[in-house]
Design a protein around this motif. Structure first.
Motif: not given
Length: 651
Positions: A59-60, A63, A97, A184
């Protein structure tokens, strides 16, 4: 190790824009470069040290990538309002994220059941994904995503076995955002763990000059042969493509040098572009890096990437072998000149002065063979590149070069990340509703339980999807929908997935899309469609070899030693015979009957049966094929000798 001075300096980091002002462009370029460096740091840390939960890492990563994409796409718009919308989308993209990171424990404690705040974040995320996919990939995936959402929400109105109870926003949020089953999911994991990392590896090697080493080695090996620049282009493009895994990027990188060189010794613009396009597309099937889909394949099948790369080696070599034969015969047919600046001296000089630049590649391959994970091997390969580059002044890179490599990797990765995000949504819905398994059953029904019928349907579907989607997205969808049907009918999992992989890739050189051929035509100045048709003739092996995965899995190194050796032998002979037949020249122009005999010999040698099949019919077919091929070669040699004798007598 790194120096702060740079000939290009900060210019290499500037983004292109016709509409943004100088200060705006400068600010966005800085921000994009900072994000690119941050993504590189996140990926390198996750690859080598690990310890970051999959959902949080993916997710990070998404983002940051999506935010960078919005900044880059904003520069395409003349309207200030249009650019402002994308700046807002960039800010929105940065939310999911950190949000999941901050609320992760709470999400786990409630079993990933969504709350109202999650649902608002999810809707914002979907807006970003739809915009990202639309601009980076195109309409095809947008339509598929929309259909997936409609099916998930309104499946209760569909009668029969293809209907379902319907899923609300809460359930979709839980599946597609709060778990590793949606955006994800595994595809995004492959993007962050492999695709960006190996893309960075290839970009850094290009910066330090490893690509030039490949070109010089290829010229040294083939330059003095008639039409050597064509052979050099084929070999160097295949080698360089094995690092970046992108056919189009490879055409742009090596084609600017090889295409003018080929035209200078007599290749037509169309043929020069076609050779470069066909050779560059080999990079996606050539280990050790290959294209993004190879990493996805390893995850989907559940085997180490090293096994996928090893299995892909022989088919890739067959493709390059066929291409080299075709290029050499074309040179003979056109009576082309030789590259007088190339040859053994260039090869020895290159190995003596620049062979140290191959050390990162040796480190990568050596560590993967020794059992290290591909991610750890890639990190060590990058470090090896940074260690060797200062050895000589001309190969040193500075801080700007390093950041530029991160920036270029991010830019080239954007379409892939968009594609895997969309594919994650579609696959998540298919798994949630059970439609994936039902479609596999439908494919078996359409094929009437016949493996060859299913293969033809799969080849057609792969080809069509490959025209409208990036390779990774086309492969992912087919791996979920079609591969299970193929394995149910008795195919090895690796053979089934490799079959899909190859037919998804072939769109790089086949009209009406043929992006690699179109990129080459812009350099050569030839007609794009004519270049594509010519590149398809040169790269025909991509259309034929996949069927060998079914009948002779030994070409993928599957089976006993005897079956592997037999499969490789038959495949090599068949490829050589087919190449000559398609070329239409061997020391002299070939009649249509002779060309047809070469093709028939190839079909007989590669008869669709197991390589170790000892039944009378199969053995007879293959022996006849070998005899016909040998007789044709002997006849060509005798005719050439007779012609040389007559010419000598006349003189």
């Amino acid at each position: 190790m790194l120096n702060l001075d740079s000939s290009n300096g900060f210019q290499s980091l500037l983004l292109e824009s016709k509409f943004a002002g100088r200060k705006e462009r400068l600010a966005l370029s800085l921000l994009f470069s900072v994000i690119a460096a941050g993504i590189a740091g996140l990926v390198l840390y996750g690859a080598y040290y690990g310890g970051i939960t999959a959902l949080l890492l993916r997710s990070s990563f998404f983002s940051l990538v999506a935010a960078a994409a919005m900044l880059l796409y904003a520069l395409r718009y003349k309207s200030v309002i249009g650019r402002a919308v994308f700046y807002l989308l960039a800010l929105i993209a940065l939310i999911p994220g950190p949000y999941l990171w901050h609320h992760y424990i709470d999400i786990v404690m409630r079993g990933a059941m969504s709350v109202e705040q999650d649902r608002w974040i999810f809707m914002a995320l979907m807006v970003v994904v739809f915009v990202f996919v639309r601009i980076a990939v195109g309409r095809a995936l947008i339509i598929l995503m929309a259909l997936a959402f409609l099916y998930a929400c309104f499946g209760d109105v569909i009668p029969g076995k293809y209907g379902h109870g319907g899923y609300d926003l809460s359930r979709l949020t839980s599946t597609l955002m709060l778990s590793t089953e949606g955006v994800y999911g595994v595809p995004m994991g492959v993007a962050v763990e492999y695709i960006f990392l190996f893309g960075l590896f290839g970009a850094i090697l290009t910066k330090i000059g490893t690509g030039e080493v490949f070109v010089d080695i290829a010229r040294g090996l083939t330059g003095r042969v008639q039409g050597g620049p064509g052979l050099s282009a084929a070999l160097s493009s295949a080698l360089l493509g094995s690092l970046n895994g992108s056919a189009v990027a490879n055409v742009v990188t090596t084609g600017t040098f090889t295409i003018p060189l080929m035209k200078r010794v007599g290749y037509s613009a169309k043929l020069a572009g076609a050779i470069e396009a066909a050779a560059s597309s080999a990079g996606q099937i050539m280990p050790p890096v290959m294209g993004a889909a190879a990493f996805l394949m390893a995850e989907m099948i559940g085997i180490p990437y090293a096994e996928v790369a090893l299995a892909a080696l022989v088919p890739a070599l067959l493709y390059i072998f066929a291409l080299m034969i075709s290029v050499r015969l074309e040179a003979g047919r056109l009576n082309l000149a030789r590259d007088t600046d190339a040859g053994l001296q260039l090869l020895l000089r290159t190995l003596r002065t620049k062979s140290y630049l191959l050390l990162p590649l040796v480190v990568l391959i050596g560590l993967m063979i020794s059992g290290k994970s591909p991610t750890q091997a890639a990190v060590m390969g990058i470090l090896a590149g940074l260690v060797v580059c200062p050895w000589k002044k001309e190969t040193r890179i500075n801080v700007f070069d390093l950041i530029s490599a991160c920036k270029e990797t991010l830019s080239s990765t954007l379409p892939i990340v968009a594609a895997v995000a969309a594919a994650g949504v579609i696959i998540g819905v298919l798994n949630l509703t059970g439609m994936g398994l039902m479609l596999s059953g439908l494919i078996i029904e359409l094929g009437d339980g016949n493996l060859w019928a299913v293969l033809l349907l799969t080849a057609l579907a792969s080809f069509v999807l490959g025209m409208g989607l990036p390779t990774s997205a086309a492969y992912l969808l087919l791996a979920v929908l079609v591969a299970p049907a193929m394995t149910q009918l008795g195919m090895e999992a690796l053979s089934a997935h490799m079959f899909i992989f190859y037919f998804g890739l072939v769109s790089a050189i086949t009209p009406p899309v043929a992006l690699a051929a179109y990129a080459a035509s812009t350099i050569s100045g030839a007609d794009p469609n004519e270049t594509a048709v010519e590149s398809m003739r040169l790269g025909f092996v991509k259309l034929l070899v996949p069927f060998l995965f079914v009948t002779m899995p030994g070409v993928l190194l599957i089976g006993t030693t005897t079956s592997v050796i037999a499969a490789i032998t038959f495949a090599t002979l068949a490829t050589a015979s087919m190449s000559i037949g398609f070329s239409g020249w061997l020391r002299e122009p070939l009649s249509w009957l002779t060309r047809a005999l070469y093709v028939v010999a190839a079909v007989l040698i590669a008869w669709p049966a197991a390589a170790t099949d000892t039944s009378l019919f199969v053995v007879s077919a293959r022996v006849l094929g070998v005899l016909v091929f040998a007789a044709l070669l002997v006849k060509a040699s005798m005719d050439s000798t007779r012609a040389d004798t007559l010419n000598t007598a006349k003189v």
